[in-house]
Design an enzyme around this catalytic site. Structure first.
Site, short mmCIF file in Angstrom:
data_model
loop_
_atom_site.label_atom_id
_atom_site.label_comp_id
_atom_site.label_asym_id
_atom_site.label_seq_id
_atom_site.Cartn_x
_atom_site.Cartn_y
_atom_site.Cartn_z
N GLU B 150 -4.74 -0.99 -4.37
CA GLU B 150 -4.91 -1.53 -5.73
C GLU B 150 -5.76 -2.80 -5.73
OE1 GLU B 150 -4.17 0.42 -7.96
OE2 GLU B 150 -2.68 1.72 -7.02
N LEU B 151 -6.61 -2.95 -4.73
CA LEU B 151 -7.42 -4.17 -4.54
C LEU B 151 -6.55 -5.41 -4.52
CD1 LEU B 151 -10.90 -3.92 -6.30
CD2 LEU B 151 -10.15 -2.99 -4.13
#
Lengths: 401, 401
Positions: B150-151
């Site tokens: 999810e970065l």
């Protein structure tokens, strides 16, 4: 003696204890040569031969089908084939009109009506036939709503009908007290007749428990607390979970099995997780049959933490399946059951204390279970029907007192 | 020189089927739904392969052949690669064909798309290593730039990636972090010397990923010409980081919106101006000097308006279930049972916790929320019953549970 019995549900189509209590009471009464016609608001096959069951239809209705629990809508199939859904209040009025038509062609000694949904019909019959009515209270509105602010329409019906009744039966002393407190009905008009249980009617466990996970965990030293019932405000489950958190702190090897559905399900799942005991609490949703019986069977302690429970049958069922019980003092069953643990529903510390005591001592668990079972074995609906029969005799017109 | 840095993220989780307490301790097939529903992983993989992977890769291959400047980067999780190998070798081959051009770079991440970095550093490193080996095996290249699930990103992660030898790391270009600065440059993470940071231009990226097919958007319809013009207006910029889910193409934005044509037109329009090009993430890092240091003490992600982990870890169900899973680590690994360890790892996939998110559910805005389950509570119940099955498998091995 002929009794016109007005009821709302019977097994297997009951949503709770009401249908079971009516069934067991009538079965026991039928052995005393009481001739019962039981009037329901819907059609269904009950497989009952000890009394006559009639579906009360308003004119022009071919069939009434219920959708589920007692407070849901009903589907009416009209004689011209059309279908229509009617809510609980509309249904109650239709029932009243239908019963009024039905009694034109009937002779009976007494009307015996169960809970508020049938009370308007009972009053109507009294008006038409001038016969004695006995109203049987399985719960009052303040029980169902978990406090004094119930539905005012329902309270109105309960107030008027209970004042007009010739006699009132309450399923527990606390229900009698509630009737006096909420509606000012004279106490000497109210007879306490506790519900009971039929030990012979128990379907036995088959020795292969459906909760494999819990069996494995028990073999590893875990212990299981069960609760079975509707997940609704009256049942007091949030307090059980708060007590569970304290129990797990002291005895981490405790699992809680919560069997049932209801409007509080999601709230309770959230609460268990927020309390940090998510892994310890198992929600199974509604179960029936074997899964339902085995939930009682797997438990080391059954807890009924109800805020308000007019009677409360499940602890007796648990004991019948070999599990001891902890019940709230705010329950009718706590008035008749001695060999169980009792706690005020609001006393979370004491609830945790008692649960933990059983979790940590198999000796205590087994002693409670054995002694509770002896009490259970002596219970019978025959004693209950004796009391009800005496009331019939007392009130029946022209019959010898 | 100005470069478009297009980076697409490919992922599918192994969704948990309707898995009840009656399955725990009996069946271990959490991920094998045979039902015609959205937890059937094979069905979903087939659907996504046909709507997104196959048509998008066909277009991308055309563009690579047509335009020698075009390059892009991909991250592909281990869980989706396993599914492609098993159920769509054709789609896997199409990804391999892209990489065979030598102009597609694969980015490093955790094999299981997990949040292990925040719970267990050793498990996190193991999963990154598993992913590297899988990429080497299937694509013949070794990833040099890292992205976390999810970065998600903070200073500690950057320090870890720096020490692990990565030349770059990706995250969100979130305004409170960048403040007055632009995401259209290369940065250096705080407390590091060698590693570089690329931050997503979320405005431009979301124009494609979220707004492209929205008829109510003021800029609708978005053309490659217009989009290139917007980028050209930033005269100082070096790199435009267009980061998005791969499934934007064909799944989130359906083919009929014209998103594939947009993809094909963009290199044509962008390359019309001298000095405009495309770069992979490594090339951007090699070609541009960092302009400043970026300090991110708190964890950020590319999700929601909050840009934090609250969609995965924000409520009690999420927090307690993921903690319970990681608490098992030593015992699970201690069994040496590869099947058990792999099931435990598949349960770490962040999607399972995302499905338990209630922040949209409570608002009634369930459309903003992709889940194969009717409610977050069902997601939680299925997950916890799978967790409980892991407990029984530990017990069978004689491990504490």
């Amino acid at each position: 003696m002929k009794i016109l019995m007005l009821g709302w549900e019977l097994p297997p189509h009951n949503s709770g204890g009401l249908g079971i209590a009516c069934y067991q009471l009538c079965k026991a009464l039928s052995k005393k040569s009481v001739d019962i016609e039981f009037v329901l608001p819907y059609n269904a096959d009950h497989g009952i031969d000890f009394m006559h069951i009639t579906a009360a239809h308003p004119q022009g209705v071919a069939e009434v089908l219920r959708s589920g629990i007692a407070y849901d809508s009903y589907k009416y199939i009209l004689e011209d084939g059309q279908e229509t859904w009617i809510d609980i209040f509309g249904q109650q009025q239709l029932y009243e009109h239908a019963v009024a038509r039905l009694v034109e062609s009937r002779e009976f000694d007494i009307v015996h009506a169960h809970d508020w949904l049938t009370f308007r019909a009972a009053l109507r019959v009294k008006e038409l036939k001038n016969c004695p009515i006995i109203l049987h209270v399985h719960s009052v509105e303040s029980d169902r709503s978990g406090g004094p602010h119930g539905n005012p329409y329902v309270k109105e019906i309960e107030a008027v009908a209970l004042h007009m009744a010739d006699r009132v039966i309450a399923v527990s002393q606390r229900t009698k007290d509630a009737i006096v407190r909420d509606y000012g009905v004279p106490a000497d008009k109210i007879e306490v007749v506790h519900n009971s249980i039929d030990p012979q009617g128990f379907e036995p466990l088959d020795g292969d428990n459906a909760y494999r996970y819990l069996s494995i965990m028990k073999s590893l030293g875990y212990r299981v607390v069960t609760n079975i019932g509707r997940l609704t405000i009256q049942k007091g489950l949030p307090n059980l979970l708060r007590a569970a958190q304290k129990v797990v702190q002291h005895h981490p090897k405790t699992l809680f099995l919560i069997v049932g559905s209801g409007e509080q399900l999601y709230e309770l799942i959230d609460l268990a997780a927020d309390l940090g005991i998510g892994p310890n609490v198992i929600f199974t949703d509604f179960q029936r049959g074997k899964n339902w019986r085995d939930a009682f069977g797997i438990g080391d302690l059954f807890v009924m933490p109800s805020v308000s429970e007019p009677f409360g049958l499940t602890p007796l069922e648990a004991i019948g399946y070999g599990s001891p019980a902890l019940v709230s003092k705010q329950s009718g069953v706590s008035e008749v059951l001695n060999n169980c643990l009792k706690v005020d529903f609001w006393d979370i510390d004491e609830m945790a204390n008692k649960i933990a005591a059983v979790m940590q001592s198999d000796v205590l668990r087994d002693e409670l279970a054995q002694n509770g079972y002896r009490e259970f074995e002596r219970m019978s609906w025959d004693h209950v029907s004796d009391k009800v029969h005496n009331l019939y005799v007392e009130h029946s017109q022209g019959a010898p007192a | 020189m100005k470069a478009v840095v297009l980076y697409l993220h490919v992922h599918q989780p192994f969704r948990i089927r309707h898995y009840t307490i009656f399955d725990s301790g009996v069946k271990h097939d959490y991920f094998d739904s045979d039902a015609e529903n959205d937890t059937n992983n094979e069905r979903i993989l087939h659907k996504v392969a046909h709507k997104s992977y196959l048509p998008t890769n066909a277009r991308l291959l055309e563009i690579l052949k047509e335009n020698p400047d075009f390059k892009l980067s991909l991250s592909i999780t281990g869980t989706v690669l396993e599914q492609l190998e098993r159920w769509s070798p054709e789609a896997l081959k199409s990804f391999q064909d892209l990489c065979a051009t030598g102009r597609v770079e694969i980015v490093a991440e955790t094999y299981h798309h997990s949040l292990a970095f925040f719970y267990s550093r050793s498990e996190f490193e193991m999963q990154v290593d598993m992913h590297r080996r899988k990429i080497e095996e299937l694509f013949g290249q070794t990833p040099k730039v890292f992205r976390n699930t999810e970065l998600s990103y903070n200073n500690d992660l950057a320090v870890w990636a720096d020490q692990a030898g990565y030349k770059g790391i990706l995250t969100e270009g979130w305004d409170p972090v960048l403040q007055w600065r632009s995401p259209n440059f290369v940065y250096r993470p705080a407390n590091t010397e060698n590693i570089r940071l690329l931050m997503k231009n979320y405005k431009l990226s979301d124009d494609i990923a979220f707004r492209f097919g929205d008829h109510d958007w003021a800029e609708y319809p978005l053309t490659a010409d217009k989009f290139s013009h917007w980028m050209s207006e930033d005269h100082n910029a070096t790199n435009f980081n267009l980061f998005m889910d791969y499934e934007t193409f064909g799944e989130h934005q359906w083919e009929h919106t014209g998103v594939f044509d947009f993809l094909q037109q963009l290199p044509r329009e962008w390359s019309k101006t001298e000095g405009n090009t495309f770069m992979t993430v490594s090339e951007a890092i090699d070609n541009f000097q960092p302009v400043d240091k970026v300090d991110v003490p708190q964890t950020i992600t590319w999700a929601d308006t909050e840009r934090d982990l609250s969609a995965w870890l924000g409520n009690g169900m999420q927090g307690s279930s993921i903690q319970a899973l990681y608490d098992m680590q030593d015992r699970i690994l201690g069994t040496g049972d590869l099947a058990l360890i792999e099931d435990w790892r598949k349960l770490q996939t962040s999607d399972h916790f995302y499905y338990m998110c209630t922040k949209w559910f409570n608002d009634g805005d369930i459309h903003a929320y992709f889940s194969p389950y009717d409610t977050p509570y069902e997601a939680y119940m299925n997950f916890m019953n799978a967790y409980r099955d892991l407990q029984t498998r530990l017990a069978e091995k004689g491990m504490a549970v």
